[in-house]
Write a protein that holds these residues in place. Structure first.
Motif, PDB file in Angstrom:
ATOM      1  N   GLU A  29      -5.775  22.412  17.530  1.00  0.00           N
ATOM      2  CA  GLU A  29      -5.147  21.704  16.412  1.00  0.00           C
ATOM      3  C   GLU A  29      -4.633  20.172  16.992  1.00  0.00           C
ATOM      4  O   GLU A  29      -3.929  20.233  18.146  1.00  0.00           O
ATOM      5  CB  GLU A  29      -3.787  22.487  16.118  1.00  0.00           C
ATOM      6  N   ASN A  30      -4.639  19.313  16.332  1.00  0.00           N
ATOM      7  CA  ASN A  30      -4.139  17.931  16.442  1.00  0.00           C
ATOM      8  C   ASN A  30      -2.710  17.834  16.575  1.00  0.00           C
ATOM      9  O   ASN A  30      -1.888  18.175  15.279  1.00  0.00           O
ATOM     10  CB  ASN A  30      -4.700  16.994  15.728  1.00  0.00           C
ATOM     11  N   ASP A  47      -0.900  16.296  13.341  1.00  0.00           N
ATOM     12  CA  ASP A  47      -0.959  16.951  12.208  1.00  0.00           C
ATOM     13  C   ASP A  47       0.143  17.906  12.053  1.00  0.00           C
ATOM     14  O   ASP A  47       0.445  18.617  11.050  1.00  0.00           O
ATOM     15  CB  ASP A  47      -2.229  17.822  12.151  1.00  0.00           C
ATOM     16  N   ASN A  95      -6.695  15.768  21.287  1.00  0.00           N
ATOM     17  CA  ASN A  95      -5.627  16.042  20.617  1.00  0.00           C
ATOM     18  C   ASN A  95      -4.238  15.825  21.081  1.00  0.00           C
ATOM     19  O   ASN A  95      -3.250  16.129  20.306  1.00  0.00           O
ATOM     20  CB  ASN A  95      -5.900  17.731  20.047  1.00  0.00           C
ATOM     21  N   HIS A 129       2.167  20.800  23.114  1.00  0.00           N
ATOM     22  CA  HIS A 129       2.256  21.637  21.752  1.00  0.00           C
ATOM     23  C   HIS A 129       3.642  22.263  21.595  1.00  0.00           C
ATOM     24  O   HIS A 129       4.129  21.933  20.451  1.00  0.00           O
ATOM     25  CB  HIS A 129       1.299  22.607  21.985  1.00  0.00           C
TER      26      HIS A 129
END
Length: 484
Positions: free
Chosen positions: A272-273, A276, A303, A318
Motif C-alpha cells: 500500500e502506498n 494513499d 511506496n 507505515h
C-alpha cells in the motif's frame, strides 16, 4: 477435558504423512475448530431467534453443516455411525465438496467484514492435509467433544490454542514471526493503555497476539455496558497479515477470544502506498512486532519516502503514517536499528524523533524471543510532537532466558511501574534529545549505571550494512557518471 482432546488431536495428526511440523498441526486443527465453532455460533443464534419469535437464516446449507457431515447424531445424542461418513468417502467429501463450497463464500459475501467473507477467505487459503479418512474421522470425533458455548469454555480453549501457537512459534528459526511472548505484549499494552472506543491496529499481525491481548485488557474492565461490548466486538481491533497460515490462525485466535467476525485483512501491508493513507484510515493505538530481516522488492520500496529493503523499516514508516495525531504506539524492532549508520536507518531515526515523541525504549535481553537469537528493543512513542527526552529501561531478569526459562510478567513488572513516571534506577535512565548526535541520530542503549555499550552487532549485521553502503555508493557514482 479440553487439554486431553488437544493432545489426542496432535497424536492423530502425528501419524499423518502430510502433517510433519507444528505448523501443520496448528493449521489442520484450526480449520476443524473453525467449523465446529461456526456450528455452535449458528445454533446459538437460531435459539435466540426462536425465543424472539423470529426465524434464523443459517449461513451454511444443510449438507455442509457440522451436524450433517462431521457429527450426525442419533436419537440419544450420540454419533450416528450409520450416517457418519469415514474413510475415502470422508476425504473425498471434504476435498471435493466442502472446501470448494466454503471458499465460494468469498464471492457470495456482502462485504469483507462479514463472517461469510472470512469463511471464504479461510478456506481459500488452506488445504486439508489429512489423507487418511479414518484419521480424519478420529480427529473430528475429538473436536466434536469440544464446546464453545460459555465464556469459561472459550477462555480454556483460547489458552490451549495460544499454547499451540507458542509451540509452533518455537519450532523454527522464524519463531518471532508467529509468536511474540505474551508477557512482553501485556507490558506494551499497559504502556499505551488503550481505551474503549479507540481503534487498535497491527499491520503485521501474525497470529493476532497483540490484538487478542488488547481485547482481554479492555474486556476485563469493570461495568462494561452493552454498547461497550458491541464496540469491542465490531470496531476496536484491526489487523493485516500477508502469510496465509498466519492469517488463518489469527482469525481462529480472535474468534476464540470472543470476536465473531475479526477485522483482519489478508494482504501485503507494504504494497500500500503511504500517500494513499487518509485521516479516516488512521488508528489510535498501534501494537506490533513486524518481521525483520526481509528484503522487499524495489517496486514495494517505491511506496515509501525512505527507501530501504529492510522490511521492519518499511513497517515502521507505515505505522508512523497510520497513527492519528496523539495516537500511541509500541513497536518491537531489532536493536541494531538504534545505531545502524546507513542512510535509511539515520533518516528513519530522524523522522521518528521529529514527528513523534519517542518517550520510551525498552531494551530486551537475548533469549526474549525463543527460537530467534536476535536482540530487540521496544519503541514506545506518541505522534504529533517532537521528542524532547527518551527514557530507557534495560530489562535484566537476572537469568538466561530460553525455552525452559521464558520471560514472565513478573520480569516486566518493574519496567511497567517505573515507566509511568520515567523514574531513574539502576536499570533506567533518561537522555535529552539535545545530547543526541544531530548527524547520526544514534540512539544506542548506553546505561550510565553500567558504563557498557549494550548493542553487540553480529557479523551478518555488519556485512548487511556494508552491502547497503556499497549499494548507496554505487547509486551515487552512477548519478555522477550520468552528469559527466
Amino acid at each position: 477435558m479440553f487439554e486431553q482432546a488437544f493432545k489426542n488431536i496432535d497424536d492423530a495428526l502425528w501419524k499423518e504423512s502430510g502433517c510433519t511440523t507444528e505448523l501443520d498441526y496448528t493449521e489442520q486443527t484450526s480449520w476443524l475448530l473453525f467449523l465446529k465453532y461456526l456450528d455452535g455460533l449458528e445454533q446459538d443464534k437460531a435459539a435466540e431467534a426462536l425465543l424472539e419469535g423470529k426465524r434464523y437464516t443459517y449461513i451454511l446449507d444443510v449438507p455442509y453443516r457440522w451436524e450433517s457431515w462431521a457429527a450426525p447424531k442419533d436419537a440419544d445424542g450420540k454419533l450416528d455411525h450409520n450416517t457418519a461418513i469415514t474413510g475415502d468417502d470422508l476425504v473425498d467429501f471434504v476435498d471435493r465438496k466442502l472446501f470448494p463450497y466454503l471458499h465460494g463464500f468469498k464471492q457470495r459475501a456482502t462485504g469483507p467484514n462479514t463472517i461469510e467473507y472470512k469463511i471464504g477467505e479461510v478456506f481459500g487459503e488452506i488445504k486439508n492435509k489429512i489423507r487418511s479418512g479414518y484419521t480424519l474421522r478420529d480427529i473430528i470425533d475429538h473436536v466434536d467433544a469440544l464446546r464453545f458455548r460459555s465464556q469459561i469454555e472459550k477462555h480454556e480453549l483460547s489458552a490451549l490454542y495460544e499454547e499451540k501457537i507458542k509451540r509452533m512459534g518455537n519450532a523454527g528459526r522464524n519463531g518471532g514471526e508467529y509468536y511474540t511472548p505474551r508477557p512482553l505484549i501485556r507490558a506494551m499494552i499497559r504502556v499505551v493503555d488503550p481505551q474503549i472506543g479507540e481503534r487498535i491496529y497491527d499491520g503485521a499481525c501474525g497470529s493476532a497476539g497483540f490484538l487478542c491481548e488488547a481485547h482481554d485488557y479492555l474486556a476485563a474492565r469493570p461495568n462494561l455496558s452493552t454498547t461497550d461490548l458491541q464496540i469491542l466486538q465490531t470496531r476496536s481491533f484491526y489487523g493485516k497479515e500477508k502469510k496465509s497460515l498466519a492469517y488463518v490462525i489469527a482469525i481462529m485466535n480472535m474468534i476464540l477470544h470472543g470476536i465473531e467476525a475479526p477485522n483482519i485483512v489478508h494482504t501485503n501491508t507494504l504494497a500500500e502506498n503511504l500517500a494513499d493513507i487518509q485521516d479516516k484510515d488512521r488508528m489510535d493505538v498501534i501494537l506490533a512486532n513486524p518481521p525483520f530481516g526481509g528484503k522487499e522488492r524495489a517496486e514495494v520500496q517505491q511506496n515509501f519516502p525512505i527507501r530501504t529493503g529492510e522490511t521492519a523499516f518499511l513497517f515502521l514508516q507505515h505505522f508512523i503514517k497510520m497513527l492519528k495525531a496523539g495516537g500511541r504506539a509500541a513497536i518491537v524492532i531489532k536493536n541494531t536499528f538504534l545505531s545502524n549508520t546507513d542512510n535509511a536507518s539515520v533518516s528513519l531515526r530522524k523522522l521518528l524523533l521529529q514527528s513523534c515523541n519517542l518517550h520510551t525504549i525498552l531494551d530486551c535481553p537475548g533469549g526474549t524471543f525463543q527460537g530467534a537469537g536476535v536482540k530487540t528493543v521496544v519503541l514506545c512513542f506518541e505522534k504529533g510532537a517532537p521528542t524532547r527526552q527518551v527514557w530507557y529501561y534495560q530489562l535484566d531478569p537476572g537469568r538466561n532466558l530460553g525455552k525452559t526459562n521464558p520471560l514472565n510478567d513478573a520480569d516486566l513488572a518493574e519496567f511497567v511501574e517505573l515507566q509511568k513516571t520515567f523514574a531513574d534506577s539502576d536499570k533506567s535512565w533518561s537522555v535529552d534529545v539535545a545530547a543526541i548526535d544531530a548527524a547520526s541520530y544514534d540512539l544506542s542503549v548506553k546505561n550510565p549505571n553500567g558504563g557498557e555499550e549494550v548493542i553487540h552487532r553480529s557479523p551478518q549485521d555488519i556485512m548487511d550494512e556494508i552491502a547497503a553502503l556499497d549499494a548507496e555508493s554505487a547509486e551515487v557514482l552512477g548519478k555522477i557518471r550520468g552528469l559527466l
